[in-house]
Design a protein around this motif. Structure first.
Motif, PDB file in Angstrom:
ATOM      1  N   ASP A 101      27.491  -3.888  24.344  1.00 43.51           N
ATOM      2  CA  ASP A 101      28.871  -4.346  24.302  1.00 43.51           C
ATOM      3  C   ASP A 101      28.943  -5.778  23.806  1.00 43.51           C
ATOM      4  O   ASP A 101      27.970  -6.539  23.895  1.00 43.51           O
ATOM      5  CB  ASP A 101      29.432  -4.280  25.737  1.00 43.51           C
ATOM      6  N   THR A 102      30.100  -6.176  23.289  1.00 46.35           N
ATOM      7  CA  THR A 102      30.315  -7.595  23.052  1.00 46.35           C
ATOM      8  C   THR A 102      30.351  -8.298  24.405  1.00 46.35           C
ATOM      9  O   THR A 102      30.797  -7.718  25.399  1.00 46.35           O
ATOM     10  CB  THR A 102      31.645  -7.848  22.316  1.00 46.35           C
ATOM     11  N   THR A 103      29.895  -9.517  24.438  1.00 44.02           N
ATOM     12  CA  THR A 103      29.870 -10.240  25.710  1.00 44.02           C
ATOM     13  C   THR A 103      31.284 -10.434  26.255  1.00 44.02           C
ATOM     14  O   THR A 103      31.496 -10.390  27.472  1.00 44.02           O
ATOM     15  CB  THR A 103      29.170 -11.593  25.546  1.00 44.02           C
ATOM     16  N   THR A 104      32.260 -10.625  25.363  1.00 44.15           N
ATOM     17  CA  THR A 104      33.635 -10.796  25.836  1.00 44.15           C
ATOM     18  C   THR A 104      34.130  -9.535  26.527  1.00 44.15           C
ATOM     19  O   THR A 104      34.696  -9.595  27.626  1.00 44.15           O
ATOM     20  CB  THR A 104      34.563 -11.158  24.663  1.00 44.15           C
ATOM     21  N   ASN A 105      33.934  -8.383  25.903  1.00 43.47           N
ATOM     22  CA  ASN A 105      34.342  -7.125  26.525  1.00 43.47           C
ATOM     23  C   ASN A 105      33.574  -6.892  27.823  1.00 43.47           C
ATOM     24  O   ASN A 105      34.130  -6.432  28.825  1.00 43.47           O
ATOM     25  CB  ASN A 105      34.108  -5.954  25.572  1.00 43.47           C
ATOM     26  N   ALA A 106      32.272  -7.179  27.786  1.00 46.04           N
ATOM     27  CA  ALA A 106      31.452  -6.985  28.974  1.00 46.04           C
ATOM     28  C   ALA A 106      31.905  -7.899  30.113  1.00 46.04           C
ATOM     29  O   ALA A 106      31.875  -7.510  31.284  1.00 46.04           O
ATOM     30  CB  ALA A 106      29.985  -7.241  28.644  1.00 46.04           C
ATOM     31  N   THR A 107      32.324  -9.106  29.771  1.00 45.47           N
ATOM     32  CA  THR A 107      32.813 -10.035  30.792  1.00 45.47           C
ATOM     33  C   THR A 107      34.070  -9.491  31.459  1.00 45.47           C
ATOM     34  O   THR A 107      34.258  -9.638  32.678  1.00 45.47           O
ATOM     35  CB  THR A 107      33.083 -11.412  30.172  1.00 45.47           C
ATOM     36  N   LYS A 108      34.946  -8.847  30.687  1.00 48.65           N
ATOM     37  CA  LYS A 108      36.127  -8.219  31.273  1.00 48.65           C
ATOM     38  C   LYS A 108      35.708  -7.172  32.310  1.00 48.65           C
ATOM     39  O   LYS A 108      36.300  -7.080  33.391  1.00 48.65           O
ATOM     40  CB  LYS A 108      36.966  -7.555  30.182  1.00 48.65           C
ATOM     41  N   SER A 109      34.689  -6.400  31.985  1.00 45.81           N
ATOM     42  CA  SER A 109      34.207  -5.383  32.924  1.00 45.81           C
ATOM     43  C   SER A 109      33.559  -6.020  34.143  1.00 45.81           C
ATOM     44  O   SER A 109      33.731  -5.553  35.268  1.00 45.81           O
ATOM     45  CB  SER A 109      33.213  -4.455  32.214  1.00 45.81           C
ATOM     46  N   ALA A 110      32.818  -7.106  33.919  1.00 46.51           N
ATOM     47  CA  ALA A 110      32.176  -7.796  35.035  1.00 46.51           C
ATOM     48  C   ALA A 110      33.207  -8.361  35.997  1.00 46.51           C
ATOM     49  O   ALA A 110      33.081  -8.246  37.222  1.00 46.51           O
ATOM     50  CB  ALA A 110      31.259  -8.898  34.514  1.00 46.51           C
ATOM     51  N   GLU A 265      35.626 -23.956   6.930  1.00 50.75           N
ATOM     52  CA  GLU A 265      36.357 -23.799   8.184  1.00 50.75           C
ATOM     53  C   GLU A 265      35.433 -23.507   9.365  1.00 50.75           C
ATOM     54  O   GLU A 265      35.859 -23.577  10.514  1.00 50.75           O
ATOM     55  CB  GLU A 265      37.383 -22.665   8.061  1.00 50.75           C
ATOM     56  N   GLY A 266      34.173 -23.184   9.091  1.00 48.97           N
ATOM     57  CA  GLY A 266      33.240 -22.818  10.153  1.00 48.97           C
ATOM     58  C   GLY A 266      33.178 -21.311  10.326  1.00 48.97           C
ATOM     59  O   GLY A 266      33.846 -20.552   9.626  1.00 48.97           O
ATOM     60  N   ALA A 267      32.365 -20.871  11.267  1.00 48.57           N
ATOM     61  CA  ALA A 267      32.191 -19.449  11.526  1.00 48.57           C
ATOM     62  C   ALA A 267      31.995 -19.227  13.014  1.00 48.57           C
ATOM     63  O   ALA A 267      31.352 -20.032  13.700  1.00 48.57           O
ATOM     64  CB  ALA A 267      30.990 -18.903  10.745  1.00 48.57           C
ATOM     65  N   LYS A 268      32.554 -18.138  13.503  1.00 54.33           N
ATOM     66  CA  LYS A 268      32.441 -17.827  14.921  1.00 54.33           C
ATOM     67  C   LYS A 268      31.006 -17.421  15.267  1.00 54.33           C
ATOM     68  O   LYS A 268      30.392 -16.610  14.578  1.00 54.33           O
ATOM     69  CB  LYS A 268      33.403 -16.704  15.297  1.00 54.33           C
ATOM     70  N   PHE A 269      30.491 -17.984  16.350  1.00 57.28           N
ATOM     71  CA  PHE A 269      29.204 -17.570  16.913  1.00 57.28           C
ATOM     72  C   PHE A 269      29.475 -16.878  18.244  1.00 57.28           C
ATOM     73  O   PHE A 269      30.270 -17.357  19.045  1.00 57.28           O
ATOM     74  CB  PHE A 269      28.291 -18.773  17.144  1.00 57.28           C
ATOM     75  N   ASP A 270      28.823 -15.765  18.453  1.00 58.95           N
ATOM     76  CA  ASP A 270      29.040 -15.036  19.697  1.00 58.95           C
ATOM     77  C   ASP A 270      27.778 -14.295  20.096  1.00 58.95           C
ATOM     78  O   ASP A 270      26.744 -14.387  19.415  1.00 58.95           O
ATOM     79  CB  ASP A 270      30.209 -14.061  19.538  1.00 58.95           C
ATOM     80  N   THR A 271      27.861 -13.555  21.170  1.00 59.16           N
ATOM     81  CA  THR A 271      26.718 -12.789  21.673  1.00 59.16           C
ATOM     82  C   THR A 271      27.155 -11.372  22.032  1.00 59.16           C
ATOM     83  O   THR A 271      28.320 -11.113  22.290  1.00 59.16           O
ATOM     84  CB  THR A 271      26.104 -13.446  22.925  1.00 59.16           C
ATOM     85  N   ASP A 272      26.184 -10.473  22.052  1.00 61.31           N
ATOM     86  CA  ASP A 272      26.357  -9.130  22.598  1.00 61.31           C
ATOM     87  C   ASP A 272      25.388  -8.973  23.761  1.00 61.31           C
ATOM     88  O   ASP A 272      24.409  -9.726  23.890  1.00 61.31           O
ATOM     89  CB  ASP A 272      26.047  -8.052  21.566  1.00 61.31           C
ATOM     90  N   GLY A 273      25.652  -7.977  24.595  1.00 66.99           N
ATOM     91  CA  GLY A 273      24.779  -7.777  25.740  1.00 66.99           C
ATOM     92  C   GLY A 273      24.710  -6.327  26.184  1.00 66.99           C
ATOM     93  O   GLY A 273      25.347  -5.438  25.595  1.00 66.99           O
ATOM     94  N   LEU A 274      23.937  -6.092  27.212  1.00 62.28           N
ATOM     95  CA  LEU A 274      23.778  -4.776  27.810  1.00 62.28           C
ATOM     96  C   LEU A 274      24.206  -4.829  29.270  1.00 62.28           C
ATOM     97  O   LEU A 274      23.945  -5.811  29.961  1.00 62.28           O
ATOM     98  CB  LEU A 274      22.313  -4.322  27.726  1.00 62.28           C
ATOM     99  N   TRP A 275      24.877  -3.751  29.738  1.00 63.85           N
ATOM    100  CA  TRP A 275      25.248  -3.688  31.143  1.00 63.85           C
ATOM    101  C   TRP A 275      25.334  -2.229  31.580  1.00 63.85           C
ATOM    102  O   TRP A 275      25.409  -1.326  30.742  1.00 63.85           O
ATOM    103  CB  TRP A 275      26.546  -4.424  31.420  1.00 63.85           C
TER     104      TRP A 275
END
Length: 364
Positions: A101-110, A265-275
């Motif tokens: 999952d994306t970390t943002t989506n996973a954080t919602k679940s957490a 303009e820069g670029a978004k940096f993000d993470t994915d994870g497992l849960w």
């Protein structure tokens, strides 16, 4: 760009003194007797080069070691999220054992309390600080790598060199030749800058973002998901796209002449994870944890992330050929100076609204 809005590398590359534990053998939890093995585990994944990399680096070796078959469910992360939440709320067995999952989506679940605790995984001891989720207690999620939403482009469409800015894409010759994610993920923050706004105004005042998205809409871009970008580049349907570098790399590895850049303009940096969703039997939970623990070994991350072209959370991984020093493969503090990382809390609280606004503009 303020201190908390821009990625700070302070300790991200700091490794544990227990580096030698990176390839620790499982099991992770002490049992008098190994729990019964399920016949299969279901892992939600993204399609295209994403699932192929996971299969080669983590799933196939896990099956070879344990005999447990891995089924990859390619339902999109946003689509499966409410199904998992409903199953946990109703005390039913969730439809998947592990969510990639994306970390943002996973954080919602957490934050919703539907994730199992993963803090007892032995291989966590040797990961970098990037593995630790921010904004939640403990380890309901384990981040497994980072990635950049680069501006990928076809060099023959830009004979004067790589596009320097998203404004370059407003040239009429790119009508119908651009692509973005169907919810605009990865583009919101650079669009805020391109529209003359400040990252410091996120989320309170994003008028500049939406004004620039309106300008980009006039270009009639294609909208899709990860596998679509690879296909569109391979078929010669697009000249440029805001996408995760993995998609451009996948097309390039298939013989397409592609490059990518971080625009002004820069670029978004993000993470994915497992849960792991709550609600599985003790034995299924045990082996699901074993799968995630195996994904945190240097051996697994080397193969998995070589396929994705992304920097992982285990020290000592060799960058794929040609990616050392590439803007899509940040490893040193200087590599992050032009990358944007908005706090996870802000993304959790506002991402659904951003997605909705982007779709409304593009479909309006």
């Amino acid at each position: 760009m303020t201190f908390d809005k821009k990625l700070n590398r302070r300790d991200m590359l700091k490794t544990s003194a227990a580096f030698g534990a990176t390839t620790l053998a499982t099991p992770t939890i002490l049992h008098a007797q190994e729990p019964t093995k399920p016949s299969e585990l279901i892992i939600r994944a993204w399609g295209g080069p994403w699932v192929e990399a996971l299969k080669n680096g983590v799933s196939d070796p896990f099956t070879e070691r344990t005999g447990i078959r891995i089924v990859h469910d390619l339902t999109e992360d946003n689509e499966i999220q409410p199904k998992v939440w409903a199953a946990v709320a109703q005390n039913r067995t969730p439809p998947i054992h592990i969510n990639w999952d994306t970390t943002t989506n996973a954080t919602k679940s957490a934050l919703r309390g539907v994730c199992e605790d993963l803090s007892d995984l032995s291989n966590l001891a040797a990961t970098t600080d990037l593995a630790k989720p921010v904004g939640v207690e403990g380890y309901p999620i384990i981040n497994t790598y980072g990635y950049v939403y680069v501006l990928a482009y076809r060099p023959d469409a830009f004979p004067d060199g790589p596009p320097k800015s998203y404004h370059d894409l407003l040239d009429p010759r790119f009508q119908g030749r651009l692509a973005f994610y169907n919810d605009g993920i990865g583009f919101h923050f650079p669009a805020q800058v391109a529209g003359g706004g400040s990252l410091d105004d996120i989320p309170g005042n994003m008028a500049a973002c939406w004004e620039f998205v309106e300008k980009m809409k006039a270009q009639n871009p294609l909208l899709g998901e990860d596998p679509d970008f690879v296909t569109w580049f391979q078929n010669g349907e697009i000249d440029a796209a805001c996408t995760i570098s993995t998609n451009a790399l996948g097309a390039k590895r298939n013989g397409i002449d592609l490059a990518w850049t971080v625009p002004d303009e820069g670029a978004k940096f993000d993470t994915d994870g497992l849960w792991i969703p709550k609600g599985h039997s003790e034995s299924e939970l045990y082996w699901a944890k074993e799968y995630i623990n195996s994904a945190l070994t240097q051996e697994a991350q080397q193969v998995w992330l070589d396929g994705l072209g992304l920097p992982g959370v285990v020290p000592g991984i060799t960058p794929p050929e040609g990616l050392a020093g590439d803007p899509s493969y940040p490893t040193e503090p200087a590599d992050f100076e032009r990358l944007i990382r908005i706090s996870g809390q802000i993304q959790v609280e506002n991402e659904s609204d951003w997605f909705s606004q982007f779709k409304q503009i593009m479909q309006g």
